[in-house]
Write a protein that holds these residues in place. Structure first.
Motif, PDB file in Angstrom:
ATOM      1  N   SER A 103       4.053   0.265   1.767  1.00  0.00           N
ATOM      2  CA  SER A 103       3.428   0.329   0.441  1.00  0.00           C
ATOM      3  C   SER A 103       2.400   1.055   0.157  1.00  0.00           C
ATOM      4  N   TRP A 104       2.052   1.668  -1.016  1.00  0.00           N
ATOM      5  CA  TRP A 104       0.743   2.332  -1.315  1.00  0.00           C
ATOM      6  C   TRP A 104      -0.267   1.091  -1.634  1.00  0.00           C
ATOM      7  N   ARG A 105      -1.589   1.137  -1.324  1.00  0.00           N
ATOM      8  CA  ARG A 105      -2.549   0.228  -1.756  1.00  0.00           C
ATOM      9  C   ARG A 105      -2.848   0.575  -3.243  1.00  0.00           C
ATOM     10  N   SER A 106      -2.950  -0.672  -3.693  1.00  0.00           N
ATOM     11  CA  SER A 106      -3.467  -0.496  -5.420  1.00  0.00           C
ATOM     12  C   SER A 106      -4.680  -0.111  -5.381  1.00  0.00           C
ATOM     13  N   ASP A 107      -5.608  -0.214  -4.468  1.00  0.00           N
ATOM     14  CA  ASP A 107      -7.001   0.039  -4.568  1.00  0.00           C
ATOM     15  C   ASP A 107      -7.291   1.435  -3.968  1.00  0.00           C
ATOM     16  N   GLY A 108      -6.142   2.218  -3.581  1.00  0.00           N
ATOM     17  CA  GLY A 108      -6.401   3.540  -3.189  1.00  0.00           C
ATOM     18  C   GLY A 108      -7.380   3.713  -1.867  1.00  0.00           C
ATOM     19  N   ASN A 109      -7.795   2.504  -1.200  1.00  0.00           N
ATOM     20  CA  ASN A 109      -8.696   2.759  -0.221  1.00  0.00           C
ATOM     21  C   ASN A 109      -7.903   2.937   1.048  1.00  0.00           C
ATOM     22  N   TYR A 110      -7.922   3.944   1.841  1.00  0.00           N
ATOM     23  CA  TYR A 110      -7.060   4.407   2.952  1.00  0.00           C
ATOM     24  C   TYR A 110      -8.322   4.846   4.095  1.00  0.00           C
ATOM     25  N   GLU A 111      -9.405   4.052   3.931  1.00  0.00           N
ATOM     26  CA  GLU A 111     -10.626   4.360   5.125  1.00  0.00           C
ATOM     27  C   GLU A 111     -10.071   3.630   6.346  1.00  0.00           C
ATOM     28  N   PRO A 112     -10.610   4.326   7.468  1.00  0.00           N
ATOM     29  CA  PRO A 112      -9.768   3.699   8.619  1.00  0.00           C
ATOM     30  C   PRO A 112     -10.436   2.284   8.982  1.00  0.00           C
TER      31      PRO A 112
END
Length: 300
Positions: A89-98
């Motif tokens: 799934s995609w994150r709703s907040d768009g936060n893809y930091e490590p």
């Protein structure tokens, strides 16, 4: 024309292209689990035994980037689709930091690979698994970072971000393939074709779109700030209790000699392996050589 896609139908091409010695069709299944916030995390589980090795891909990639490596190793493995990539799934907040992604990788290991002996991460996956080792040292007994250190910056990563920041949709598969070939000169066309089929989806009107989340793609300015925040991971390396190996692509600009020197200063017992002829995506450029290196690490 609509193109049929079966994610498990192309292993024969991997085997043939790299002349792999595989006696039987591997057992591979797609697994998924629900996360506490309702998202789904997906992965590929290889083999019938509990995975000995866990793979985490880079930004704008997916679990299939490791197919040839795993086939060459002939080992039980788990290849994770990071949130916002592949079938996760995609994150709703768009936060893809490590530091954020690490908790989901921890869930994956606890769920599917609790006995893993080696965690391998490439690029964003490498930074994520480094963050994981800092947050959950109990889950990482040995760590391999593929062509990435916290010293990455916008200049070093420019060739990658130029490709990733390109168009979201393409009129045809051929257009998408042409752009991919242009930005990946070290890869074979056949491997790039497979990669696109795994990493993009054909729409009902025949156009193609990438699978990974670009809805909150950072601006160049925000990208610079995010890269600066990664420098905190140097301190994680200084505190690492597990063994660490850096696998460096011989022609890649993403890791330079200064990064290696800082890595060795922070963790003197870190091993460094250079794969000649490989760019940033070592698993794509030299998968058999990477498989050999990982096999040796597991044997130590």
């Amino acid at each position: 024309m609509m193109i049929d896609y079966d994610e498990f139908s192309m292993f024969g091409e991997n085997i043939s292209e790299y002349s792999l010695k595989v006696s039987a069709r591997p057992k591979v299944e797609r697994v998924s689990c629900s996360l506490s916030d309702g998202r789904t995390l997906s992965a590929l589980q290889w083999g019938i035994q509990s995975p000995e090795i866990v793979f985490v891909h880079g930004s704008a990639q997916n679990a299939h980037t490791w197919d040839t490596v795993i086939l060459a190793m002939g080992i039980s493995a788990l290849a994770i689709d990071l949130p916002g990539h592949g079938h996760s799934s995609w994150r709703s907040d768009g936060n893809y930091e490590p530091s954020v992604l690490a908790s989901d990788v921890a869930t994956a290991i606890e769920t599917w690979a609790p006995k893993t002996r080696l965690v391998v991460g490439m690029s964003l996956g490498g930074l994520t698994t480094l963050a994981l080792a800092g947050q959950r040292s109990d889950l990482v007994s040995s760590l391999v970072s593929v062509d990435i250190t916290p010293g990455v910056n916008s200049e070093k990563a420019k060739a990658i971000t130029d490709f990733v920041n390109g168009p979201q949709s393409f009129a045809s598969f051929e257009d998408l393939l042409a752009r991919t070939i242009e930005h990946n000169p070290t890869r074979s066309e056949s491997s790039l074709r497979r990669g696109i089929l795994h990493n993009a989806k054909q729409q009902t009107d025949g156009t193609w779109q990438w699978r990974y989340d670009r809805s909150t793609h950072p601006s160049p300015q925000d990208t610079t700030k995010r890269l600066e925040r990664l420098s905190a991971l140097w301190d994680v390396i200084s505190r690492l209790s597990c063994h660490m190996t850096l696998v460096r692509g011989g022609t890649s600009p993403v890791v330079d000699d200064a990064d290696v020197a800082e890595l060795k200063r922070r963790k003197p017992d870190c091993d460094v392996i250079v794969v000649d002829g490989a760019g940033h995506s070592v698993q794509g450029d030299k998968p058999v050589e990477l498989a050999d290196a990982l096999t040796r690490i597991l044997a130590d």
